[in-house]
Motif scaffolding. Structure first.
Motif, PDB file in Angstrom:
ATOM      1  N   ARG A  43      57.915 -44.999 -17.885  1.00 38.67           N
ATOM      2  CA  ARG A  43      58.200 -43.985 -18.899  1.00 38.67           C
ATOM      3  C   ARG A  43      58.098 -42.575 -18.303  1.00 38.67           C
ATOM      4  O   ARG A  43      58.977 -41.735 -18.520  1.00 38.67           O
ATOM      5  CB  ARG A  43      57.246 -44.130 -20.086  1.00 38.67           C
ATOM      6  CG  ARG A  43      57.480 -43.091 -21.183  1.00 38.67           C
ATOM      7  CD  ARG A  43      56.594 -43.324 -22.394  1.00 38.67           C
ATOM      8  NE  ARG A  43      56.762 -42.286 -23.383  1.00 38.67           N
ATOM      9  CZ  ARG A  43      57.763 -42.235 -24.263  1.00 38.67           C
ATOM     10  NH1 ARG A  43      58.694 -43.169 -24.253  1.00 38.67           N
ATOM     11  NH2 ARG A  43      57.837 -41.261 -25.140  1.00 38.67           N
ATOM     12  N   GLN A  44      57.021 -42.317 -17.556  1.00 44.51           N
ATOM     13  CA  GLN A  44      56.848 -40.997 -16.947  1.00 44.51           C
ATOM     14  C   GLN A  44      57.911 -40.735 -15.875  1.00 44.51           C
ATOM     15  O   GLN A  44      58.392 -39.608 -15.723  1.00 44.51           O
ATOM     16  CB  GLN A  44      55.445 -40.874 -16.345  1.00 44.51           C
ATOM     17  CG  GLN A  44      54.330 -40.678 -17.362  1.00 44.51           C
ATOM     18  CD  GLN A  44      54.008 -41.952 -18.133  1.00 44.51           C
ATOM     19  OE1 GLN A  44      54.305 -43.051 -17.660  1.00 44.51           O
ATOM     20  NE2 GLN A  44      53.379 -41.804 -19.295  1.00 44.51           N
ATOM     21  N   ALA A  45      58.290 -41.790 -15.145  1.00 45.05           N
ATOM     22  CA  ALA A  45      59.333 -41.648 -14.127  1.00 45.05           C
ATOM     23  C   ALA A  45      60.661 -41.266 -14.785  1.00 45.05           C
ATOM     24  O   ALA A  45      61.400 -40.406 -14.279  1.00 45.05           O
ATOM     25  CB  ALA A  45      59.476 -42.938 -13.337  1.00 45.05           C
ATOM     26  N   TRP A  46      60.976 -41.888 -15.903  1.00 47.70           N
ATOM     27  CA  TRP A  46      62.212 -41.566 -16.623  1.00 47.70           C
ATOM     28  C   TRP A  46      62.187 -40.126 -17.121  1.00 47.70           C
ATOM     29  O   TRP A  46      63.188 -39.409 -17.025  1.00 47.70           O
ATOM     30  CB  TRP A  46      62.390 -42.536 -17.791  1.00 47.70           C
ATOM     31  CG  TRP A  46      63.567 -42.194 -18.654  1.00 47.70           C
ATOM     32  CD1 TRP A  46      64.885 -42.437 -18.379  1.00 47.70           C
ATOM     33  CD2 TRP A  46      63.530 -41.520 -19.914  1.00 47.70           C
ATOM     34  NE1 TRP A  46      65.684 -41.958 -19.390  1.00 47.70           N
ATOM     35  CE2 TRP A  46      64.881 -41.389 -20.352  1.00 47.70           C
ATOM     36  CE3 TRP A  46      62.513 -41.023 -20.715  1.00 47.70           C
ATOM     37  CZ2 TRP A  46      65.215 -40.782 -21.550  1.00 47.70           C
ATOM     38  CZ3 TRP A  46      62.850 -40.424 -21.910  1.00 47.70           C
ATOM     39  CH2 TRP A  46      64.181 -40.297 -22.321  1.00 47.70           C
ATOM     40  N   GLN A  47      61.038 -39.683 -17.631  1.00 51.28           N
ATOM     41  CA  GLN A  47      60.928 -38.308 -18.118  1.00 51.28           C
ATOM     42  C   GLN A  47      61.123 -37.314 -16.972  1.00 51.28           C
ATOM     43  O   GLN A  47      61.790 -36.286 -17.133  1.00 51.28           O
ATOM     44  CB  GLN A  47      59.564 -38.103 -18.788  1.00 51.28           C
ATOM     45  CG  GLN A  47      59.423 -38.836 -20.117  1.00 51.28           C
ATOM     46  CD  GLN A  47      58.014 -38.766 -20.678  1.00 51.28           C
ATOM     47  OE1 GLN A  47      57.042 -38.587 -19.937  1.00 51.28           O
ATOM     48  NE2 GLN A  47      57.892 -38.912 -22.000  1.00 51.28           N
ATOM     49  N   LEU A  48      60.546 -37.619 -15.801  1.00 50.30           N
ATOM     50  CA  LEU A  48      60.718 -36.738 -14.648  1.00 50.30           C
ATOM     51  C   LEU A  48      62.173 -36.717 -14.182  1.00 50.30           C
ATOM     52  O   LEU A  48      62.693 -35.664 -13.793  1.00 50.30           O
ATOM     53  CB  LEU A  48      59.806 -37.195 -13.498  1.00 50.30           C
ATOM     54  CG  LEU A  48      59.871 -36.373 -12.210  1.00 50.30           C
ATOM     55  CD1 LEU A  48      59.446 -34.929 -12.463  1.00 50.30           C
ATOM     56  CD2 LEU A  48      58.989 -36.998 -11.126  1.00 50.30           C
ATOM     57  N   SER A  49      62.840 -37.856 -14.251  1.00 46.29           N
ATOM     58  CA  SER A  49      64.229 -37.940 -13.791  1.00 46.29           C
ATOM     59  C   SER A  49      65.149 -37.043 -14.617  1.00 46.29           C
ATOM     60  O   SER A  49      66.218 -36.642 -14.148  1.00 46.29           O
ATOM     61  CB  SER A  49      64.721 -39.389 -13.857  1.00 46.29           C
ATOM     62  OG  SER A  49      64.899 -39.809 -15.202  1.00 46.29           O
TER      63      SER A  49
END
Length: 212
Positions: free
Chosen positions: A168-174
């Protein structure tokens, strides 16, 4: 190098800049193929031939302008195409493919440091030009490595951080990726970019000085 004129500065920096940017991109291509993605290989980008990686604005014109005016050296090459979905373990392997570029710059900085040490041991007409080029090689590779390790996508540091964050955090950063270049420009003009990069740059130079 302040005593050098513009032509001399260009002569000193030209090869180190081309090698640094080319080696960075080629390392991504080699790593991608190792972990399962042949995209760069099939497009002829898994090579150390500079002509396959050069972006005439980012690799040639902009670094020359930076050398001419002094200060921060900024540039880029044509990004190596990597389809992370083709990697055997996409999220995990993205870390290593992304780290390959900065890792190549660190290796090249070490090689230039050894070249500088060799130049200091010489006593002929090539001593000063070789030493100056080696200093330029260390500088550009350390700066390129530090810049790319910033945790801002699409920089390598951003992709490395995405690799280790929960999904989830990786998607937000992307979602920052389309604005990454604008973030960099804002950081550069506010002076914050140097502040963020300086700790890593100083640590790298301490490491290189230990080799000398």
């Amino acid at each position: 190098m302040d005593e050098l004129n513009l032509i001399q500065k260009i002569s000193v920096f030209a090869l180190p800049v081309i090698f640094a940017i080319t080696g960075h991109e080629a390392a991504h291509a080699y790593a991608a193929r190792h972990f399962g993605d042949n995209t760069a290989y099939l497009e002829g980008r898994m090579t150390l031939n500079p002509l396959r990686h050069i972006d005439w604005i980012g690799t040639v014109l902009l670094p020359l302008v930076c050398v001419a005016v002094g200060g921060f050296i900024f540039g880029w090459a044509k990004p190596v195409p990597v389809r992370f979905g083709n990697l055997r373990h996409p999220k995990r392997d993205m870390l290593w493919v992304s780290a390959a570029g900065p890792g190549a710059n660190l290796l090249m900085a070490v090689l230039w440091a050894l070249m500088f040490k060799l130049a200091l041991g010489m006593n002929n007409d090539y001593t000063e030009p070789l030493a100056l080029m080696a200093q330029a090689g260390m500088l550009i590779n350390v700066m390129l490595m530090a810049l790319n390790l910033l945790p801002i996508p699409p920089l390598d540091g951003g992709r490395m951080l995405m690799s280790v964050l929960p999904n989830r955090q990786a998607w937000q950063l992307s979602r920052l990726e389309p604005y990454g270049m604008w973030i960099l420009i804002a950081l550069m003009f506010t002076g914050l970019l140097s502040l963020l990069m300086n700790p890593l740059i100083k640590a790298c130079y301490r490491f290189l000085n230990a080799l000398l």
